[in-house]
Design a protein around this motif. Structure first.
Motif, PDB file in Angstrom:
ATOM      1  N   VAL A   1       2.855 -26.785  38.607  1.00 36.55           N
ATOM      2  CA  VAL A   1       2.306 -26.443  37.299  1.00 36.55           C
ATOM      3  C   VAL A   1       0.787 -26.470  37.422  1.00 36.55           C
ATOM      4  N   GLY A   2       0.135 -25.374  36.996  1.00 41.73           N
ATOM      5  CA  GLY A   2      -1.316 -25.285  37.081  1.00 41.73           C
ATOM      6  C   GLY A   2      -1.911 -24.668  35.840  1.00 41.73           C
ATOM      7  N   THR A   3      -3.182 -24.955  35.611  1.00 45.04           N
ATOM      8  CA  THR A   3      -3.910 -24.443  34.459  1.00 45.04           C
ATOM      9  C   THR A   3      -4.989 -23.485  34.950  1.00 45.04           C
ATOM     10  N   TYR A   4      -5.208 -22.400  34.196  1.00 47.59           N
ATOM     11  CA  TYR A   4      -6.252 -21.438  34.533  1.00 47.59           C
ATOM     12  C   TYR A   4      -6.794 -20.792  33.268  1.00 47.59           C
ATOM     13  N   ASN A   5      -7.923 -20.132  33.377  1.00 49.69           N
ATOM     14  CA  ASN A   5      -8.506 -19.373  32.278  1.00 49.69           C
ATOM     15  C   ASN A   5      -8.288 -17.897  32.561  1.00 49.69           C
ATOM     16  N   ASN A   6      -7.667 -17.177  31.610  1.00 42.10           N
ATOM     17  CA  ASN A   6      -7.407 -15.753  31.832  1.00 42.10           C
ATOM     18  C   ASN A   6      -8.654 -14.927  31.534  1.00 42.10           C
ATOM     19  N   GLY A   7      -8.570 -13.623  31.675  1.00 41.76           N
ATOM     20  CA  GLY A   7      -9.704 -12.735  31.494  1.00 41.76           C
ATOM     21  C   GLY A   7     -10.249 -12.687  30.084  1.00 41.76           C
ATOM     22  N   ARG A   8      -9.487 -13.173  29.115  1.00 42.78           N
ATOM     23  CA  ARG A   8      -9.926 -13.173  27.721  1.00 42.78           C
ATOM     24  C   ARG A   8     -10.530 -14.501  27.293  1.00 42.78           C
ATOM     25  N   GLY A   9     -10.695 -15.414  28.236  1.00 46.10           N
ATOM     26  CA  GLY A   9     -11.292 -16.697  27.924  1.00 46.10           C
ATOM     27  C   GLY A   9     -10.323 -17.722  27.363  1.00 46.10           C
TER      28      GLY A   9
ATOM     29  N   MET B   1     -12.739  -7.810  38.884  1.00 47.25           N
ATOM     30  CA  MET B   1     -12.214  -8.964  38.181  1.00 47.25           C
ATOM     31  C   MET B   1     -12.024 -10.118  39.164  1.00 47.25           C
ATOM     32  N   ARG B   2     -12.402 -11.276  38.747  1.00 45.45           N
ATOM     33  CA  ARG B   2     -12.320 -12.479  39.571  1.00 45.45           C
ATOM     34  C   ARG B   2     -10.886 -13.015  39.618  1.00 45.45           C
ATOM     35  N   PRO B   3     -10.431 -13.493  40.772  1.00 42.92           N
ATOM     36  CA  PRO B   3      -9.068 -14.044  40.835  1.00 42.92           C
ATOM     37  C   PRO B   3      -8.946 -15.347  40.036  1.00 42.92           C
ATOM     38  N   ASN B   4      -7.713 -15.658  39.648  1.00 44.10           N
ATOM     39  CA  ASN B   4      -7.456 -16.892  38.886  1.00 44.10           C
ATOM     40  C   ASN B   4      -7.791 -18.119  39.725  1.00 44.10           C
ATOM     41  N   ARG B   5      -8.406 -19.097  39.101  1.00 46.43           N
ATOM     42  CA  ARG B   5      -8.705 -20.371  39.743  1.00 46.43           C
ATOM     43  C   ARG B   5      -7.863 -21.430  39.047  1.00 46.43           C
ATOM     44  N   PHE B   6      -6.895 -21.964  39.753  1.00 43.46           N
ATOM     45  CA  PHE B   6      -6.021 -22.970  39.171  1.00 43.46           C
ATOM     46  C   PHE B   6      -6.642 -24.351  39.315  1.00 43.46           C
ATOM     47  N   TYR B   7      -6.526 -25.147  38.279  1.00 45.56           N
ATOM     48  CA  TYR B   7      -6.980 -26.530  38.318  1.00 45.56           C
ATOM     49  C   TYR B   7      -5.931 -27.389  37.625  1.00 45.56           C
ATOM     50  N   ASN B   8      -6.060 -28.693  37.772  1.00 44.43           N
ATOM     51  CA  ASN B   8      -5.101 -29.624  37.193  1.00 44.43           C
ATOM     52  C   ASN B   8      -3.671 -29.283  37.632  1.00 44.43           C
TER      53      ASN B   8
END
Length: 61
Positions: free
Chosen positions: A17-25, A1-8
């Protein structure tokens, strides 16, 4: 599984405060305190909820 990539990522006081996409899209938003020993973090579906949590957080340490 790929690690979380935070953006914004923004900083509100000691909280980031950061935004990311979880494993479920799904897009999720996290607020985490960067103060040493605090350990505060929350996960939200809405960016506004994460930012509100960051603005109202008070460290106990």
């Amino acid at each position: 599984m790929r690690p979380n990539r935070f953006y914004n990522v923004i900083r509100i006081g000691p909280v980031k405060v950061g935004t990311y996409n979880n494993g479920r899209g799904q897009t999720r938003h996290t607020a985490a305190c960067t103060a040493p020993g605090c350990g505060f973090s929350t996960d939200h579906r809405d960016r506004s909820a994460a930012e509100l949590t960051a603005r109202t957080h008070r460290c106990d340490t």
